[in-house]
Design a protein around this motif. Structure first.
Motif, PDB file in Angstrom:
ATOM      1  N   ASP A  36       0.573  -1.077  -0.141  1.00 18.19           N
ATOM      2  CA  ASP A  36      -0.342  -0.229   0.314  1.00 18.19           C
ATOM      3  C   ASP A  36       0.932   1.470  -0.499  1.00 18.19           C
ATOM      4  OD1 ASP A  36      -2.375  -1.337   0.366  1.00 18.19           O
ATOM      5  OD2 ASP A  36      -1.269  -2.234   2.528  1.00 18.19           O
ATOM      6  N   GLU A  37       2.293   1.699   0.726  1.00 17.29           N
ATOM      7  CA  GLU A  37       3.083   1.995   1.077  1.00 17.29           C
ATOM      8  C   GLU A  37       3.368   3.072  -0.140  1.00 17.29           C
ATOM      9  OE1 GLU A  37       7.093   3.729   3.145  1.00 17.29           O
ATOM     10  OE2 GLU A  37       5.941   1.768   3.972  1.00 17.29           O
ATOM     11  N   ALA A  38       3.476   1.314  -0.930  1.00 12.91           N
ATOM     12  CA  ALA A  38       4.416   1.383  -2.649  1.00 12.91           C
ATOM     13  C   ALA A  38       3.470   2.224  -2.998  1.00 12.91           C
ATOM     14  CB  ALA A  38       4.801   0.030  -3.019  1.00 12.91           C
ATOM     15  N   VAL A  39       2.338   2.564  -3.585  1.00 12.68           N
ATOM     16  CA  VAL A  39       1.046   3.001  -4.335  1.00 12.68           C
ATOM     17  C   VAL A  39       1.424   4.373  -4.065  1.00 12.68           C
ATOM     18  CG1 VAL A  39      -0.938   2.864  -4.818  1.00 12.68           C
ATOM     19  CG2 VAL A  39      -0.253   0.552  -4.357  1.00 12.68           C
ATOM     20  N   GLY A  40       1.568   4.640  -2.529  1.00 11.32           N
ATOM     21  CA  GLY A  40       1.046   5.916  -2.027  1.00 11.32           C
ATOM     22  C   GLY A  40       2.179   6.446  -2.722  1.00 11.32           C
ATOM     23  N   GLU A  41       3.398   6.259  -2.305  1.00 10.82           N
ATOM     24  CA  GLU A  41       4.540   7.054  -2.978  1.00 10.82           C
ATOM     25  C   GLU A  41       4.237   7.473  -4.302  1.00 10.82           C
ATOM     26  OE1 GLU A  41       7.696   4.995  -1.081  1.00 10.82           O
ATOM     27  OE2 GLU A  41       8.047   5.419   1.045  1.00 10.82           O
ATOM     28  N   LYS A  42       3.996   6.392  -4.875  1.00 17.25           N
ATOM     29  CA  LYS A  42       4.075   7.168  -6.711  1.00 17.25           C
ATOM     30  C   LYS A  42       3.151   7.460  -6.579  1.00 17.25           C
ATOM     31  CE  LYS A  42       6.025   2.793  -7.081  1.00 17.25           C
ATOM     32  NZ  LYS A  42       6.158   0.990  -8.031  1.00 17.25           N
ATOM     33  N   LEU A  43       1.667   7.796  -5.963  1.00 27.35           N
ATOM     34  CA  LEU A  43       0.957   9.068  -6.233  1.00 27.35           C
ATOM     35  C   LEU A  43       1.433  10.647  -6.550  1.00 27.35           C
ATOM     36  CD1 LEU A  43      -2.225   7.616  -4.257  1.00 27.35           C
ATOM     37  CD2 LEU A  43      -1.786   7.672  -6.548  1.00 27.35           C
ATOM     38  N   PRO A  44       1.037  11.393  -6.971  1.00 27.20           N
ATOM     39  CA  PRO A  44       1.464  12.966  -6.827  1.00 27.20           C
ATOM     40  C   PRO A  44       0.726  13.200  -5.221  1.00 27.20           C
ATOM     41  CG  PRO A  44      -0.239  11.955  -8.776  1.00 27.20           C
ATOM     42  CD  PRO A  44      -0.156  11.289  -8.234  1.00 27.20           C
ATOM     43  N   PRO A  45       1.660  14.260  -4.906  1.00 18.81           N
ATOM     44  CA  PRO A  45       1.444  14.451  -3.901  1.00 18.81           C
ATOM     45  C   PRO A  45       0.191  15.195  -3.501  1.00 18.81           C
ATOM     46  CG  PRO A  45       3.455  15.600  -5.259  1.00 18.81           C
ATOM     47  CD  PRO A  45       2.283  14.388  -5.859  1.00 18.81           C
ATOM     48  N   GLU A  46      -0.206  15.572  -4.592  1.00 20.04           N
ATOM     49  CA  GLU A  46      -1.853  16.728  -4.385  1.00 20.04           C
ATOM     50  C   GLU A  46      -2.566  14.976  -4.197  1.00 20.04           C
ATOM     51  OE1 GLU A  46       0.706  19.141  -6.969  1.00 20.04           O
ATOM     52  OE2 GLU A  46       0.053  16.517  -7.026  1.00 20.04           O
ATOM     53  N   VAL A  47      -2.930  14.532  -4.355  1.00 20.83           N
ATOM     54  CA  VAL A  47      -4.177  13.502  -3.474  1.00 20.83           C
ATOM     55  C   VAL A  47      -3.168  12.823  -2.353  1.00 20.83           C
ATOM     56  CG1 VAL A  47      -4.057  10.567  -3.490  1.00 20.83           C
ATOM     57  CG2 VAL A  47      -3.284  11.850  -5.977  1.00 20.83           C
ATOM     58  N   ARG A  48      -2.101  12.978  -1.905  1.00 22.81           N
ATOM     59  CA  ARG A  48      -2.391  13.491   0.291  1.00 22.81           C
ATOM     60  C   ARG A  48      -2.651  14.364   0.616  1.00 22.81           C
ATOM     61  NH1 ARG A  48       2.866  11.928   3.319  1.00 22.81           N
ATOM     62  NH2 ARG A  48       2.265   9.639   3.539  1.00 22.81           N
ATOM     63  N   ILE A  49      -2.600  15.712  -0.063  1.00 19.73           N
ATOM     64  CA  ILE A  49      -3.425  16.471   0.499  1.00 19.73           C
ATOM     65  C   ILE A  49      -5.385  16.581   0.334  1.00 19.73           C
ATOM     66  CG2 ILE A  49      -4.272  19.512  -0.267  1.00 19.73           C
ATOM     67  CD1 ILE A  49      -0.722  19.387  -1.274  1.00 19.73           C
ATOM     68  N   GLY A  50      -5.593  15.676  -0.907  1.00 18.53           N
ATOM     69  CA  GLY A  50      -6.698  15.439  -1.303  1.00 18.53           C
ATOM     70  C   GLY A  50      -7.176  14.811  -0.067  1.00 18.53           C
ATOM     71  N   ALA A  51      -6.958  13.677   0.224  1.00 18.26           N
ATOM     72  CA  ALA A  51      -7.041  12.525   1.195  1.00 18.26           C
ATOM     73  C   ALA A  51      -7.582  14.111   2.407  1.00 18.26           C
ATOM     74  CB  ALA A  51      -6.378  11.542   2.129  1.00 18.26           C
ATOM     75  N   LEU A  52      -6.447  14.511   2.982  1.00 15.22           N
ATOM     76  CA  LEU A  52      -6.997  15.376   4.114  1.00 15.22           C
ATOM     77  C   LEU A  52      -8.147  16.724   4.528  1.00 15.22           C
ATOM     78  CD1 LEU A  52      -2.839  16.344   4.936  1.00 15.22           C
ATOM     79  CD2 LEU A  52      -4.283  14.327   6.809  1.00 15.22           C
ATOM     80  N   GLN A  53      -8.236  17.162   2.995  1.00 12.43           N
ATOM     81  CA  GLN A  53      -8.759  17.716   2.923  1.00 12.43           C
ATOM     82  C   GLN A  53     -10.280  17.241   2.735  1.00 12.43           C
ATOM     83  OE1 GLN A  53      -7.900  19.447  -1.352  1.00 12.43           O
ATOM     84  NE2 GLN A  53      -7.089  21.528  -0.909  1.00 12.43           N
ATOM     85  N   ASN A  54     -10.475  15.532   2.843  1.00 14.49           N
ATOM     86  CA  ASN A  54     -11.421  15.108   2.574  1.00 14.49           C
ATOM     87  C   ASN A  54     -11.793  14.710   3.812  1.00 14.49           C
ATOM     88  OD1 ASN A  54     -13.344  13.169   1.278  1.00 14.49           O
ATOM     89  ND2 ASN A  54     -12.426  11.933   2.230  1.00 14.49           N
TER      90      ASN A  54
END
Length: 261
Positions: free
Chosen positions: A34-52
């Protein structure tokens, strides 16, 4: 408190959206795949998760403050404090919450979701949103379908491909709710940051996961026949009620609260 059933086997060789989302939020209940997928995602995806997550907190607090004391949360994900019931029961201690997810790792952590206030109740069912009838059947054993219910679909429907009739699923769930009920929905956008959306979709696909991002017009289809609560269908950081909204930050996540009947 209801005792959850025994967890099914957890497949740690395959990434799962709930565990990737946990990683994006900074959680620890995920695996290297799961971490391997997350690390390859654009940083904006993590920002979106926190905003969500922040949107969810504001939306359910608003509804609880408005008198809604029953919640059906589908696609619960791995517990991340504050959980929905902690927010809601902090305002309405007698509130009842039914959590639903189909990932065995969420079931493993279900006891954390079942720690209700003494006056209220929380319950958990392992089920798939693509089988809304089964979810509703269980929810009826806990919630009073003669009184308003808030249906929470947070960052869930963009994991349901068109071939599984996402609009029909939401319509089935919403039509079963009593008068005065609400839908709380967030959905990742395909049209705000198209390049980022394409990168995320491709990364999930390479890991064997479906990501069906949708445009604002497509997300609005989920809301047909419903009355939108102000400020309507906006990005997650723009959704505020009862307090001045801060200067909104860019976001690829749509959010809305709507009265369904």
């Amino acid at each position: 408190m209801t005792t959850p059933p025994s967890p099914s086997r957890i497949d740690t060789s395959q990434a799962h959206p709930a565990r990737v989302y946990d990683w994006l939020l900074g959680g620890k209940d995920n695996y290297p795949v799961d971490e391997a997928v997350g690390e390859k995602l654009p940083p904006e995806v993590r920002i979106g998760a926190l905003q969500n997550r922040a949107f969810m907190n504001r939306a359910v607090a608003y509804l609880a403050s408005a008198g809604v004391d029953q919640f059906l949360d589908i696609g619960t994900g791995i517990p991340t404090e504050p959980n929905l019931h902690q927010i809601v029961q902090g305002i309405a201690p007698s509130a009842k919450i039914v959590y639903t997810d189909h990932d065995p790792i969420v079931l493993r952590h279900a006891e954390a979701l079942l720690v209700s206030s003494p006056e209220g109740r929380t319950d958990y069912v392992q089920a798939d949103v693509r089988d809304p009838g089964a979810i509703l059947d269980h929810a009826r054993t806990v919630l009073d379908f003669d009184r308003p219910i808030a249906l929470s679909l947070i960052a869930l429907m963009h994991f349901v491909a068109d071939e599984h009739d996402p609009y029909g699923i939401v319509a089935t769930l919403a039509s079963a709710l009593p008068s005065g009920s609400h839908l709380v929905l967030s959905h990742a956008a395909s049209d705000i940051f198209p390049e980022i959306a394409e990168q995320a979709t491709e990364q999930y696909a390479r890991s064997g996961m479906t990501l069906a991002l949708r445009s604002r017009k497509e997300v609005a289809r989920f809301l047909e026949g419903m009355e939108l609560v102000e400020p309507g269908l906006v990005t997650a950081p723009e959704w505020f009620r009862g307090e001045p909204a801060p200067e909104p930050e860019p976001s690829g996540m749509y959010a809305v609260v709507a009265q369904v009947s």
